[in-house]
Design a protein around this motif. Structure first.
Motif, PDB file in Angstrom:
ATOM      1  N   THR A  13      -6.206  27.607  44.444  1.00 43.41           N
ATOM      2  CA  THR A  13      -6.363  28.664  43.461  1.00 43.41           C
ATOM      3  C   THR A  13      -7.650  29.041  43.213  1.00 43.41           C
ATOM      4  O   THR A  13      -8.570  27.869  42.490  1.00 43.41           O
ATOM      5  CB  THR A  13      -5.447  28.963  41.978  1.00 43.41           C
ATOM      6  N   TYR A  14      -8.495  30.023  43.522  1.00 42.64           N
ATOM      7  CA  TYR A  14      -9.826  30.078  43.207  1.00 42.64           C
ATOM      8  C   TYR A  14     -10.280  29.865  41.768  1.00 42.64           C
ATOM      9  O   TYR A  14      -9.563  30.528  40.792  1.00 42.64           O
ATOM     10  CB  TYR A  14     -10.522  31.308  43.380  1.00 42.64           C
ATOM     11  N   PRO A  15     -11.228  28.762  41.342  1.00 41.52           N
ATOM     12  CA  PRO A  15     -11.089  28.432  39.993  1.00 41.52           C
ATOM     13  C   PRO A  15     -11.836  29.295  38.895  1.00 41.52           C
ATOM     14  O   PRO A  15     -12.945  29.938  39.497  1.00 41.52           O
ATOM     15  CB  PRO A  15     -11.790  26.849  40.025  1.00 41.52           C
ATOM     16  N   GLU A  16     -11.791  29.074  37.877  1.00 47.52           N
ATOM     17  CA  GLU A  16     -12.824  29.709  36.854  1.00 47.52           C
ATOM     18  C   GLU A  16     -14.002  28.567  36.866  1.00 47.52           C
ATOM     19  O   GLU A  16     -13.904  27.357  37.348  1.00 47.52           O
ATOM     20  CB  GLU A  16     -12.399  29.674  35.270  1.00 47.52           C
ATOM     21  N   VAL A  17     -15.395  29.307  36.571  1.00 43.83           N
ATOM     22  CA  VAL A  17     -16.288  28.089  36.485  1.00 43.83           C
ATOM     23  C   VAL A  17     -17.021  28.197  35.055  1.00 43.83           C
ATOM     24  O   VAL A  17     -17.436  29.003  34.473  1.00 43.83           O
ATOM     25  CB  VAL A  17     -17.299  28.534  37.559  1.00 43.83           C
ATOM     26  N   VAL A  18     -16.918  26.871  34.706  1.00 41.78           N
ATOM     27  CA  VAL A  18     -17.601  26.712  33.242  1.00 41.78           C
ATOM     28  C   VAL A  18     -18.744  25.937  33.559  1.00 41.78           C
ATOM     29  O   VAL A  18     -19.416  25.079  34.138  1.00 41.78           O
ATOM     30  CB  VAL A  18     -16.656  25.554  32.369  1.00 41.78           C
ATOM     31  N   ASN A  19     -19.989  26.611  32.830  1.00 48.35           N
ATOM     32  CA  ASN A  19     -21.429  26.201  32.751  1.00 48.35           C
ATOM     33  C   ASN A  19     -21.372  25.305  31.476  1.00 48.35           C
ATOM     34  O   ASN A  19     -21.317  25.662  30.430  1.00 48.35           O
ATOM     35  CB  ASN A  19     -22.360  27.397  32.714  1.00 48.35           C
ATOM     36  N   VAL A  20     -21.632  24.021  31.815  1.00 52.73           N
ATOM     37  CA  VAL A  20     -22.024  22.869  30.851  1.00 52.73           C
ATOM     38  C   VAL A  20     -23.543  22.893  30.862  1.00 52.73           C
ATOM     39  O   VAL A  20     -24.022  22.404  31.730  1.00 52.73           O
ATOM     40  CB  VAL A  20     -21.416  21.785  31.097  1.00 52.73           C
ATOM     41  N   ARG A  21     -24.146  23.692  29.692  1.00 48.83           N
ATOM     42  CA  ARG A  21     -25.564  23.529  29.557  1.00 48.83           C
ATOM     43  C   ARG A  21     -25.991  22.376  28.815  1.00 48.83           C
ATOM     44  O   ARG A  21     -25.796  22.301  27.633  1.00 48.83           O
ATOM     45  CB  ARG A  21     -25.861  24.749  29.092  1.00 48.83           C
ATOM     46  N   LEU A  22     -27.051  21.497  29.432  1.00 44.76           N
ATOM     47  CA  LEU A  22     -27.098  20.381  28.974  1.00 44.76           C
ATOM     48  C   LEU A  22     -28.694  20.483  28.374  1.00 44.76           C
ATOM     49  O   LEU A  22     -29.514  21.002  29.154  1.00 44.76           O
ATOM     50  CB  LEU A  22     -27.295  18.909  29.980  1.00 44.76           C
ATOM     51  N   GLU A  23     -29.168  20.177  27.004  1.00 48.24           N
ATOM     52  CA  GLU A  23     -30.303  20.355  26.494  1.00 48.24           C
ATOM     53  C   GLU A  23     -30.749  19.288  25.878  1.00 48.24           C
ATOM     54  O   GLU A  23     -29.848  18.425  25.275  1.00 48.24           O
ATOM     55  CB  GLU A  23     -30.129  21.534  25.323  1.00 48.24           C
ATOM     56  N   GLY A  24     -32.003  18.859  25.758  1.00 48.44           N
ATOM     57  CA  GLY A  24     -32.448  17.786  25.224  1.00 48.44           C
ATOM     58  C   GLY A  24     -32.417  16.481  26.227  1.00 48.44           C
ATOM     59  O   GLY A  24     -32.429  16.760  27.301  1.00 48.44           O
ATOM     60  N   GLU A  25     -32.675  15.545  25.320  1.00 49.75           N
ATOM     61  CA  GLU A  25     -32.799  14.093  26.268  1.00 49.75           C
ATOM     62  C   GLU A  25     -31.717  13.108  25.477  1.00 49.75           C
ATOM     63  O   GLU A  25     -31.521  13.271  24.450  1.00 49.75           O
ATOM     64  CB  GLU A  25     -34.169  13.396  26.453  1.00 49.75           C
ATOM     65  N   LEU A  26     -31.218  12.494  26.264  1.00 49.78           N
ATOM     66  CA  LEU A  26     -30.314  11.051  25.771  1.00 49.78           C
ATOM     67  C   LEU A  26     -31.207  10.116  24.869  1.00 49.78           C
ATOM     68  O   LEU A  26     -32.260   9.699  25.309  1.00 49.78           O
ATOM     69  CB  LEU A  26     -29.590  10.527  26.823  1.00 49.78           C
ATOM     70  N   PRO A  27     -30.744  10.008  23.839  1.00 49.98           N
ATOM     71  CA  PRO A  27     -31.533   8.931  22.763  1.00 49.98           C
ATOM     72  C   PRO A  27     -31.293   7.637  23.644  1.00 49.98           C
ATOM     73  O   PRO A  27     -30.347   7.341  24.178  1.00 49.98           O
ATOM     74  CB  PRO A  27     -30.726   9.094  21.553  1.00 49.98           C
ATOM     75  N   HIS A  28     -32.026   6.584  22.928  1.00 51.36           N
ATOM     76  CA  HIS A  28     -31.811   5.203  23.444  1.00 51.36           C
ATOM     77  C   HIS A  28     -30.437   4.824  22.938  1.00 51.36           C
ATOM     78  O   HIS A  28     -29.912   5.118  22.011  1.00 51.36           O
ATOM     79  CB  HIS A  28     -32.814   4.274  22.677  1.00 51.36           C
ATOM     80  N   GLY A  29     -29.777   4.006  24.006  1.00 53.23           N
ATOM     81  CA  GLY A  29     -28.401   3.546  23.575  1.00 53.23           C
ATOM     82  C   GLY A  29     -27.397   4.657  24.132  1.00 53.23           C
ATOM     83  O   GLY A  29     -26.181   4.045  23.908  1.00 53.23           O
ATOM     84  N   VAL A  30     -27.728   5.589  24.280  1.00 54.68           N
ATOM     85  CA  VAL A  30     -26.680   6.631  24.882  1.00 54.68           C
ATOM     86  C   VAL A  30     -26.785   6.938  26.255  1.00 54.68           C
ATOM     87  O   VAL A  30     -27.849   7.116  26.763  1.00 54.68           O
ATOM     88  CB  VAL A  30     -26.926   8.132  24.174  1.00 54.68           C
ATOM     89  N   SER A  31     -25.603   6.942  26.747  1.00 57.67           N
ATOM     90  CA  SER A  31     -25.571   6.921  28.337  1.00 57.67           C
ATOM     91  C   SER A  31     -24.841   8.267  28.902  1.00 57.67           C
ATOM     92  O   SER A  31     -24.157   9.107  27.997  1.00 57.67           O
ATOM     93  CB  SER A  31     -24.629   5.690  28.996  1.00 57.67           C
TER      94      SER A  31
END
Length: 370
Positions: free
Chosen positions: A152-170
């Motif tokens: 079934t042709y899917p819906e498309v969700v835009n996950v917009r990533l902003e900024g940068e990962l802080p130290h210790g976050v993966s």
């Protein structure tokens, strides 16, 4: 009309049907993969179709699940898989080469291709700008026979990533944050397309963690653009000729937009008994741990294991903890040997397992009572 990345790839592979969300379409499949827990039946079905040589651009049979071989049955399956692959033009990855998704990302995934695999975490290859989907063994067999794949042709969700990962976050914390917000049913009938300025700061291995675990959202698949980070990864894999830049058109439409500010994330963990039972690590501090398994197709890349090695360097695993390490591929294991990180694991008291799925699917390492 501007198109998002998902539409660009899907629409170019639609053999029949209307490429519109909710409508059934038949897709041409470029690549397939199987693993040994599901592959045996798929190849029996392929043989029953009377197909001489597979019709796909590439099909790979991986042995990466039932590798303990505590009885003759697994070994018999592996012998069959190797022989049927040789007969029908399928590449065969023997036990020890690595986890199918990790090896496929390193060696075979290409931007703009469609891939289906008889394993739920096949979307890992979305880190390479492929439309990669988990499918049933019969669907994979049909694709190898040159038939189309119906979705079934899917819906498309835009996950917009902003900024940068802080130290210790993966990057694992990015997909855990999505699971926290949307739940394990939040992706049903949808593809998650990652965009925004935060994408360029994520390596292909980090992207692969996100696309891999997008399966836990119930998503059809997840995908990242093919950019300079992709090109650099392919160059290190000595296959830069497979690179092709691919991204959404400016002003492309999406069915939903989710914004994640990477700078505001903290370390997260999924707790029993569901991947969407997500809590901050800070709330879990001090909890007694009996067993740690590092690896699986979500976090067995070189970068993942180097982070763990750096944490363990000069330290010893606590006497009440069982620690296992499963490198994702022979390539990753070789690099850990060459740079001394494997010695760090061994000296710390870790148990080194094969480059296989292993404990993630309950193949060995059962924990103790309670």
């Amino acid at each position: 009309m501007p198109k998002n990345l998902v539409q660009k790839i899907l629409d170019s592979h639609v053999a029949s049907g209307t490429p519109k969300a909710g409508e059934p379409v038949e897709l041409v499949i470029d690549q397939t993969l199987t693993q040994d827990a599901t592959g045996t039946m798929a190849y029996i079905q392929l043989e029953a179709m009377g197909v001489d040589q597979v019709k796909t651009e590439l099909s790979v049979s991986y042995v990466d699940h039932n590798t303990l071989q505590s009885g003759y049955m697994n070994a018999d399956d592996h012998a069959y898989l190797q022989s049927v692959a040789a007969k029908h033009g399928v590449l065969f990855s023997r036990p020890g080469n690595g986890i199918c998704h990790q090896v496929h990302l390193e060696r075979f995934a290409k931007p703009g291709r469609t891939l289906i695999g008889s394993d739920s975490h096949t979307p890992t290859a979305g880190a390479m700008a492929s439309i990669a989907m988990g499918a049933g063994g019969l669907d994979v067999a049909k694709a190898m026979a040159g038939l189309t794949y119906r979705i079934t042709y899917p819906e498309v969700v835009n996950v917009r990533l902003e900024g940068e990962l802080p130290h210790g976050v993966s990057s694992k914390d990015i997909i855990l944050e999505l699971l926290r917000r949307l739940s394990v049913k939040g992706g049903v009938g949808r593809i998650f397309e990652y965009t925004g300025p935060g994408v360029k700061n994520l390596s292909v291995y980090q992207r692969a963690t996100i696309t891999n675990m997008g399966a836990e959202l119930g998503a059809t698949t997840s995908i990242f653009p093919s950019d300079e980070t992709t090109r650099a990864f392919l160059a290190r894999q000595q296959r830069e000729e497979d690179y092709m830049p691919m991204e959404a058109d400016p002003d492309a439409d999406y069915d939903e937009i989710v914004v994640i500010n990477l700078s505001g994330l903290q370390p997260l963990a999924a707790c029993p008994h569901s991947p969407d039972n997500v809590k901050p690590v800070s709330e879990l501090a001090g909890m007694k741990v009996d067993q740690v398994s590092i690896g699986s197709c979500t976090n067995s890349g070189f970068e993942d294991l180097m982070k763990a090695a750096n944490v363990l360097k000069g330290k010893t695993v606590a006497p009440n903890v069982s620690l296992t390490v499963s490198p994702g591929s022979r390539q990753v294991l070789t690099k850990l040997i060459e740079n001394g990180a494997l010695a760090t694991f061994v000296q710390a008291g870790a148990r080194i397992l094969e480059c296989t799925c292993g404990p993630c699917i309950g193949m060995g390492q059962s924990p103790k009572t309670d």
